[in-house]
Design an enzyme around this catalytic site. Structure first.
Site, PDB file in Angstrom:
ATOM      1  N   HIS A   1      -3.056   7.519   6.707  1.00 38.71           N
ATOM      2  CA  HIS A   1      -1.718   8.261   6.178  1.00 38.71           C
ATOM      3  C   HIS A   1      -2.476   9.597   5.738  1.00 38.71           C
ATOM      4  O   HIS A   1      -1.754  10.930   5.898  1.00 38.71           O
ATOM      5  CB  HIS A   1      -1.311   7.837   5.048  1.00 38.71           C
ATOM      6  CG  HIS A   1       0.046   6.687   5.084  1.00 38.71           C
ATOM      7  ND1 HIS A   1       1.116   7.300   5.896  1.00 38.71           N
ATOM      8  CD2 HIS A   1       0.256   5.579   4.940  1.00 38.71           C
ATOM      9  CE1 HIS A   1       2.122   6.437   6.220  1.00 38.71           C
ATOM     10  NE2 HIS A   1       1.447   5.189   5.568  1.00 38.71           N
TER      11      HIS A   1
ATOM     12  N   GLY B   1       0.795  -1.100  -0.007  1.00 39.90           N
ATOM     13  CA  GLY B   1       0.019   0.004   0.030  1.00 39.90           C
ATOM     14  C   GLY B   1       0.845   1.352   0.014  1.00 39.90           C
ATOM     15  O   GLY B   1       1.887   1.215   0.444  1.00 39.90           O
TER      16      GLY B   1
ATOM     17  N   HIS C   1      -4.521   1.293   7.459  1.00 43.93           N
ATOM     18  CA  HIS C   1      -3.494   2.129   7.366  1.00 43.93           C
ATOM     19  C   HIS C   1      -3.064   3.179   6.358  1.00 43.93           C
ATOM     20  O   HIS C   1      -2.716   4.049   6.830  1.00 43.93           O
ATOM     21  CB  HIS C   1      -2.181   0.638   7.154  1.00 43.93           C
ATOM     22  CG  HIS C   1      -1.046   1.318   7.151  1.00 43.93           C
ATOM     23  ND1 HIS C   1       0.148   0.775   8.056  1.00 43.93           N
ATOM     24  CD2 HIS C   1      -0.098   2.040   6.251  1.00 43.93           C
ATOM     25  CE1 HIS C   1       1.350   1.342   7.706  1.00 43.93           C
ATOM     26  NE2 HIS C   1       1.183   2.240   6.797  1.00 43.93           N
ATOM     27  N   GLU C   2      -3.435   2.755   5.121  1.00 41.58           N
ATOM     28  CA  GLU C   2      -3.282   3.865   4.063  1.00 41.58           C
ATOM     29  C   GLU C   2      -4.480   4.990   4.470  1.00 41.58           C
ATOM     30  O   GLU C   2      -3.937   5.962   4.032  1.00 41.58           O
ATOM     31  CB  GLU C   2      -3.651   3.177   2.472  1.00 41.58           C
ATOM     32  CG  GLU C   2      -2.591   2.135   2.440  1.00 41.58           C
ATOM     33  CD  GLU C   2      -1.233   2.273   2.709  1.00 41.58           C
ATOM     34  OE1 GLU C   2      -0.663   3.685   2.535  1.00 41.58           O
ATOM     35  OE2 GLU C   2      -0.273   1.508   3.038  1.00 41.58           O
TER      36      GLU C   2
ATOM     37  N   CYS D   1       5.608  -0.174   7.483  1.00 37.00           N
ATOM     38  CA  CYS D   1       5.163   1.133   6.566  1.00 37.00           C
ATOM     39  C   CYS D   1       6.459   1.292   5.634  1.00 37.00           C
ATOM     40  O   CYS D   1       7.344   1.343   6.220  1.00 37.00           O
ATOM     41  CB  CYS D   1       4.707   2.123   7.565  1.00 37.00           C
ATOM     42  SG  CYS D   1       4.499   3.655   6.458  1.00 37.00           S
ATOM     43  N   LEU D   2       6.172   1.510   4.558  1.00 40.04           N
ATOM     44  CA  LEU D   2       7.263   1.946   3.617  1.00 40.04           C
ATOM     45  C   LEU D   2       8.144   3.215   4.089  1.00 40.04           C
ATOM     46  O   LEU D   2       9.408   3.342   3.783  1.00 40.04           O
ATOM     47  CB  LEU D   2       6.946   2.306   2.246  1.00 40.04           C
ATOM     48  CG  LEU D   2       6.502   0.979   1.384  1.00 40.04           C
ATOM     49  CD1 LEU D   2       5.914   1.448   0.111  1.00 40.04           C
ATOM     50  CD2 LEU D   2       7.536  -0.145   1.310  1.00 40.04           C
TER      51      LEU D   2
ATOM     52  N   GLN E   1       2.960   9.888   0.946  1.00 41.96           N
ATOM     53  CA  GLN E   1       4.328   9.222   0.946  1.00 41.96           C
ATOM     54  C   GLN E   1       5.185   9.659  -0.143  1.00 41.96           C
ATOM     55  O   GLN E   1       6.453   9.433   0.196  1.00 41.96           O
ATOM     56  CB  GLN E   1       4.115   7.682   1.146  1.00 41.96           C
ATOM     57  CG  GLN E   1       3.298   7.246   2.340  1.00 41.96           C
ATOM     58  CD  GLN E   1       3.211   5.656   2.606  1.00 41.96           C
ATOM     59  OE1 GLN E   1       2.489   5.329   2.072  1.00 41.96           O
ATOM     60  NE2 GLN E   1       4.308   5.065   3.197  1.00 41.96           N
TER      61      GLN E   1
HETATM   62 NI    NI Z   1       2.279   3.435   5.523  1.00 40.18          NI
END
Ligand code: NI
Length: 160
Positions: free
Chosen positions: A135, A46, A131-132, A89-90, A51
């Protein structure tokens, strides 16, 4: 098509609220394409526009390879049950934590053609939706996760 840089934790932009998309312009379509490349090259499941440094309410979720959901102005419209599992998370590389999330989540969003759709996901997909979407409001999973210790991380990597 381009791979974009992923913003890392500590950068203030990750704490900002993203603004809705009011019109699907060629720039938005380009962003969707670039986000897809970025997600794939990072092997993530995701990615939110913030991000890659863009404060727009856009997320991609792909928990099953090849089943990509592009979601513009997404909203959670129903949740059911509860799950507790590992999350990463990236934007927070090398770390994992345990979080509580709903077991099943339904999201309503707009696709790249401006058409509204609804999608329901369970387990990992429900986790990724939550999660997304977090953000988009400047929330990171580390805000409410029980983070793994270094020993626990070592064990996790050994298992892989
Ligand atoms: Ni994330």
């Amino acid at each position: 098509m381009a791979k974009l840089n992923i913003v890392k934790v500590g950068d203030e932009i990750l704490r900002k609220k993203s603004r809705p998309v009011t019109e699907i312009t060629p720039r938005i379509l380009q962003l969707l394409d670039d986000m897809k490349d970025t997600l794939h090259s990072a092997n993530g499941c995701g990615l939110a526009a913030v991000q890659v440094g863009v404060l727009r309410r856009i997320v991609l979720v792909e928990t099953e390879p090849g089943e990509l959901f592009e979601m513009i102005n997404p909203e959670i419209i129903s949740v059911e049950g509860e799950q507790e599992d590992l999350e990463g998370c990236l934007s927070v590389p090398g770390k994992y934590g345990i979080t509580k999330r709903p077991m099943t989540v339904t999201v309503r969003a707009m696709d790249r053609n401006g058409k509204t759709f609804e999608v329901t996901g369970s387990e990992l997909m429900a986790r990724a939706f939550c999660h997304e979407l977090d953000h988009l409001d400047g929330v990171l999973y580390i805000d409410h996760a029980k983070m793994l210790t270094q020993d626990e991380l070592d064990e996790l990597y050994e298992e892989e």
